[in-house]
Design a protein around this motif. Sequence first.
Motif, short mmCIF file in Angstrom:
data_model
loop_
_atom_site.label_atom_id
_atom_site.label_comp_id
_atom_site.label_asym_id
_atom_site.label_seq_id
_atom_site.Cartn_x
_atom_site.Cartn_y
_atom_site.Cartn_z
N LEU A 1 0.56 -0.86 0.44
CA LEU A 1 0.04 -0.02 0.02
C LEU A 1 0.95 1.26 -0.14
O LEU A 1 0.80 2.47 -0.95
CB LEU A 1 -1.07 0.20 0.89
CG LEU A 1 -2.21 -0.86 1.37
CD1 LEU A 1 -2.77 -1.28 2.40
CD2 LEU A 1 -3.05 0.02 0.16
N THR A 2 1.93 1.67 0.97
CA THR A 2 2.87 2.10 0.63
C THR A 2 3.73 2.94 -0.39
O THR A 2 3.49 3.84 -1.25
CB THR A 2 3.47 2.26 2.26
OG1 THR A 2 2.99 2.51 3.30
CG2 THR A 2 4.35 3.57 2.03
N ARG A 3 3.70 1.64 -1.63
CA ARG A 3 5.01 2.12 -2.50
C ARG A 3 3.85 2.26 -2.90
O ARG A 3 3.69 3.33 -4.52
CB ARG A 3 4.79 0.26 -2.65
CG ARG A 3 5.38 0.62 -3.96
CD ARG A 3 7.05 -0.57 -4.10
NE ARG A 3 6.25 -2.14 -4.33
CZ ARG A 3 6.20 -3.21 -3.06
NH1 ARG A 3 6.88 -3.03 -2.19
NH2 ARG A 3 5.14 -4.03 -3.70
N SER A 4 2.64 1.74 -3.27
CA SER A 4 1.28 2.33 -4.57
C SER A 4 1.34 3.61 -3.98
O SER A 4 0.99 4.01 -5.74
CB SER A 4 0.74 0.83 -4.67
OG SER A 4 0.78 -0.51 -4.83
N LEU A 5 0.31 3.94 -3.09
CA LEU A 5 -0.11 4.67 -3.10
C LEU A 5 1.23 5.61 -2.94
O LEU A 5 0.64 6.96 -3.12
CB LEU A 5 -0.65 5.44 -1.56
CG LEU A 5 -1.92 3.87 -0.83
CD1 LEU A 5 -2.46 4.47 0.34
CD2 LEU A 5 -3.25 4.79 -2.43
N SER A 6 2.22 5.76 -2.86
CA SER A 6 3.02 7.23 -3.15
C SER A 6 3.04 6.99 -4.32
O SER A 6 3.50 8.18 -4.25
CB SER A 6 4.71 6.54 -2.18
OG SER A 6 4.82 6.43 -1.07
N ALA A 7 3.10 6.71 -4.96
CA ALA A 7 3.49 5.86 -6.65
C ALA A 7 1.96 7.31 -7.40
O ALA A 7 2.22 8.48 -8.22
CB ALA A 7 3.89 4.77 -7.07
N MET A 8 1.03 6.48 -6.44
CA MET A 8 -0.24 7.54 -6.90
C MET A 8 -0.07 8.76 -6.87
O MET A 8 -0.48 9.37 -7.81
CB MET A 8 -1.05 6.47 -6.54
CG MET A 8 -2.57 7.15 -6.66
SD MET A 8 -3.91 6.85 -5.43
CE MET A 8 -3.12 7.61 -3.76
N GLU A 9 0.51 9.10 -6.03
CA GLU A 9 0.65 10.51 -5.72
C GLU A 9 0.81 11.42 -5.91
O GLU A 9 1.29 12.86 -6.46
CB GLU A 9 1.25 10.35 -4.21
CG GLU A 9 1.23 11.94 -3.03
CD GLU A 9 1.63 11.64 -2.03
OE1 GLU A 9 1.09 13.09 -1.05
OE2 GLU A 9 2.35 10.77 -1.25
N GLU A 10 2.60 10.71 -6.64
CA GLU A 10 3.37 11.28 -7.52
C GLU A 10 2.68 11.69 -9.16
O GLU A 10 2.26 12.57 -9.40
CB GLU A 10 4.18 11.25 -7.85
CG GLU A 10 5.37 10.89 -6.63
CD GLU A 10 7.17 10.36 -6.98
OE1 GLU A 10 6.88 9.23 -8.09
OE2 GLU A 10 7.25 9.64 -5.99
N HIS A 11 1.58 10.99 -9.31
CA HIS A 11 0.72 10.66 -11.05
C HIS A 11 -0.23 12.03 -10.74
O HIS A 11 -0.20 12.59 -11.24
CB HIS A 11 0.29 9.21 -10.90
CG HIS A 11 -0.74 8.99 -11.99
ND1 HIS A 11 -0.90 9.29 -13.28
CD2 HIS A 11 -2.30 10.14 -12.20
CE1 HIS A 11 -1.75 10.28 -14.03
NE2 HIS A 11 -2.87 10.09 -13.50
#
Length: 401
Positions: A288-298
């Motif tokens: 979750l942390t990895r995916s949401l961090s990438a999503m936040e950048e997008h």
Amino acid sequence: MAYDVGTVRRSFPALAQGAAHFDGPGGSQVPAVVADAVRETLCSAISNRGTVTAAERRAADVVVSARQAAADLLGATPAGVVFGRSMTQLTYDLARTLAKDWGPGDEVVVTRLDHDANIRPWVQAAKAVGATVRWVDFDPATGVLAAAAVAAVLGPRTRLVAVTAASNLLGTRPDVPAITALVHEAGALAYVDGVHLTPHTPVDVAALGADFYACSPYKFLGPHLGLVAADPALLETLRPDKLAPSSDAVPERFELGTLPYELLAGTTAAIGFLAGLVPGDGDTRTRLTRSLSAMEEHEAAMARRLEDGLRQIPGTTLHGAPERHRTPTVLFSVDGVAPREVYVALGKRGVNAPAGHFYALECARLLGLGEIGAVRAGVAPYTDQSDVDRLLAGVAEIART
């Protein structure tokens, strides 16, 4: 692996209908896996929770899985996750419960940056027991709620401070850890509205210092319900009104009636989907942390594209300070065109960007927008450049009329 918005978009059946959705702050679209989980649960044999029949065990498993998924998302404890009809309903219930220990001379703090669901329940609960309400303003020029402004109203009789983790109108993200540290120094509790923050960034309830953290799965790709995460030990000290035969265990004592199992299953599926936005190994919290961090950048990139484009359209005003730390939510007006007219005109162009105050009534008033509000465009995990460009083209055309 980088965030692949094209792959993400293919998981959302609603997007095939062609609209560009900037209405996520009011409720996101849902991926197919969430709808599948809801349907499967409704079509399976299920009953009230228990251990005797397969239907009872299935219901129990659904609840346990949902509590664990919510805890993974928020960095919380499963035993402290309370589910309810909505964040508003849960906040009202907890306000009435906490107010049992308040009285004349006690003080409750609310802010004008907040959604009314984190204002009115506390104001009304305080009034019912004769407690005093202290209001905190934000800076309307920047949209910033300063920790010092909260500190200025704290005192020895402060019992609770209600504060948003992100404004659903402006996207502003107050320094919640600094605020909650001040609240705890004053011996009070912090009730944090995370409804608008949770869909956009990894959340750690402990790091935020929230005694209660409220959010809504339907804002982060899930079904329509609400949840509150708290320390089970804190919940043990509270005695809500409930039916005599119902469980007195925590967190069940706060959940009135039978839970909506299908919605809980959908919530688990939504959190699982978020964890898989970017492929990789690890436990659910790590993914979750990895995916949401990438999503936040997008999402931040899409928001910058949107803000930069709106600034270039003559007669368009952005409210708040876009350059500050905030969620990808943009509030704007078009000179000479009522916000609702902009909303309707965009809708005719297949762009869903609603207008109003969105229940952040005190916020809209302090901004000088009154009851009318402005147009809100919220970036979501499925927003791509073509969506942003469609919105900008629509606003530019509307501004020229």
